[in-house]
Design a protein around this motif. Structure first.
Motif, mmCIF file in Angstrom:
data_model
loop_
_atom_site.group_PDB
_atom_site.id
_atom_site.type_symbol
_atom_site.label_atom_id
_atom_site.label_comp_id
_atom_site.label_asym_id
_atom_site.label_seq_id
_atom_site.Cartn_x
_atom_site.Cartn_y
_atom_site.Cartn_z
ATOM 1 N N TYR A 178 0.810 -1.070 -0.150
ATOM 2 C CA TYR A 178 -0.124 -0.039 0.059
ATOM 3 C C TYR A 178 0.742 1.172 0.202
ATOM 4 O O TYR A 178 0.413 2.281 -0.457
ATOM 5 C CB TYR A 178 -1.182 -0.016 1.225
ATOM 6 C CG TYR A 178 -2.309 -1.018 0.755
ATOM 7 C CD1 TYR A 178 -3.224 -0.540 0.091
ATOM 8 C CD2 TYR A 178 -2.166 -2.310 1.134
ATOM 9 C CE1 TYR A 178 -4.079 -1.154 -0.309
ATOM 10 C CE2 TYR A 178 -3.248 -3.000 0.979
ATOM 11 C CZ TYR A 178 -4.379 -2.475 -0.067
ATOM 12 O OH TYR A 178 -5.520 -3.530 -0.402
ATOM 13 N N THR A 179 2.229 1.089 0.456
ATOM 14 C CA THR A 179 3.036 2.222 0.142
ATOM 15 C C THR A 179 3.351 2.547 -1.281
ATOM 16 O O THR A 179 3.182 3.503 -1.722
ATOM 17 C CB THR A 179 4.287 1.818 0.977
ATOM 18 O OG1 THR A 179 3.977 2.073 2.277
ATOM 19 C CG2 THR A 179 5.389 2.902 0.530
ATOM 20 N N PHE A 180 3.487 1.389 -1.790
ATOM 21 C CA PHE A 180 3.620 1.252 -3.199
ATOM 22 C C PHE A 180 2.524 2.108 -4.327
ATOM 23 O O PHE A 180 2.785 3.054 -5.284
ATOM 24 C CB PHE A 180 3.839 0.099 -3.970
ATOM 25 C CG PHE A 180 3.962 -0.229 -5.625
ATOM 26 C CD1 PHE A 180 4.842 0.575 -6.147
ATOM 27 C CD2 PHE A 180 2.625 -0.936 -5.900
ATOM 28 C CE1 PHE A 180 4.774 0.279 -7.523
ATOM 29 C CE2 PHE A 180 2.787 -1.103 -7.301
ATOM 30 C CZ PHE A 180 3.570 -0.343 -8.320
ATOM 31 N N LEU A 181 1.467 1.646 -3.714
ATOM 32 C CA LEU A 181 0.260 2.212 -4.338
ATOM 33 C C LEU A 181 -0.112 3.597 -4.181
ATOM 34 O O LEU A 181 -0.417 4.445 -4.908
ATOM 35 C CB LEU A 181 -1.096 1.431 -3.919
ATOM 36 C CG LEU A 181 -1.252 -0.014 -4.439
ATOM 37 C CD1 LEU A 181 -2.723 -0.656 -3.853
ATOM 38 C CD2 LEU A 181 -0.867 -0.380 -5.917
ATOM 39 N N ALA A 182 0.377 3.912 -2.657
ATOM 40 C CA ALA A 182 0.068 5.467 -2.584
ATOM 41 C C ALA A 182 1.129 6.347 -3.092
ATOM 42 O O ALA A 182 0.766 7.256 -3.696
ATOM 43 C CB ALA A 182 0.622 5.578 -1.036
#
Length: 205
Positions: A178-182
């Motif tokens: 979810y860091t990647f998606l953010a």
């Protein structure tokens, strides 16, 4: 009010409501054949066209599909119970002031059993009170991981006792995914879902 000021205001508010979407949805007649095949595969697996982060990710179709595959496991098959998984997602969205992630996952988190008071505290950037033992462990683990770029021995031991080694890896995976998606959405300036009001104010830097 000039455009530069508006952009700075949008970033300062932690959202991109007045900043231009850099990578909007690609019309079907503008897609490459590889992108069309990737969309078909995405729809076959998820039952919906690409949305949110997958719209900018479609610029690199294989990255999009591999991200989808990782998300399918972390979101739906992780050994962590949904409440803890969604808690970790919200903590990640808060760290990155990611409005789309927050708008999508905050109601899911409440439905999964995370209290509205805890959700509000995360949005406000404060340590929630009244957390259960497992919530306290997940909060400490995720917060240390994001802010210290690692986890203390004490926090690791508590997480290991409660979640096991697979649970720890799945928890790290959720934070990383979810860091990647953010990152993708913050770079692309992906807008929040239509009708949602940005709920997060950016942390001071």
């Amino acid at each position: 009010m000039n455009s530069r000021w508006l952009l700075l205001l949008a970033i300062g508010l932690g959202g991109f409501a007045v900043a231009q979407d850099r990578m909007p949805e690609i019309r079907n007649d503008q897609m490459t054949e590889t992108q069309k095949r990737a969309v078909d595969e995405f729809v076959a697996g998820r039952g919906t066209p690409p949305v949110g982060p997958f719209i900018p990710l479609l610029r690199s179709p294989e990255v999009m599909l591999r991200a989808k595959a990782m998300g399918d496991y972390l979101r739906f098959k992780s050994v962590l119970p949904p409440k803890l998984s969604e808690f970790a997602i919200l903590l990640t969205a808060r760290e990155w002031t990611q409005q789309y992630e927050w708008a999508v996952h905050s109601p899911i988190a409440v439905k999964a059993g995370l209290s509205a008071e805890i959700v509000k505290a995360i949005a406000d950037g404060t340590r929630p009170s009244g957390m259960s033992e497992d919530e306290t462990i997940v909060y400490a683990f995720c917060t240390e991981l994001h802010r210290n770029k690692g986890v203390s021995d004490a926090t690791y031991s508590q997480a290991l006792a409660k979640l096991g080694e697979q649970g720890i890896i799945d928890l790290v995976g959720i934070n990383g995914y979810y860091t990647f998606l953010a990152m993708v959405m913050n770079v692309a300036r992906t807008p929040p879902e239509k009708g949602s009001v940005p709920a997060l104010v950016a942390f001071p830097h």
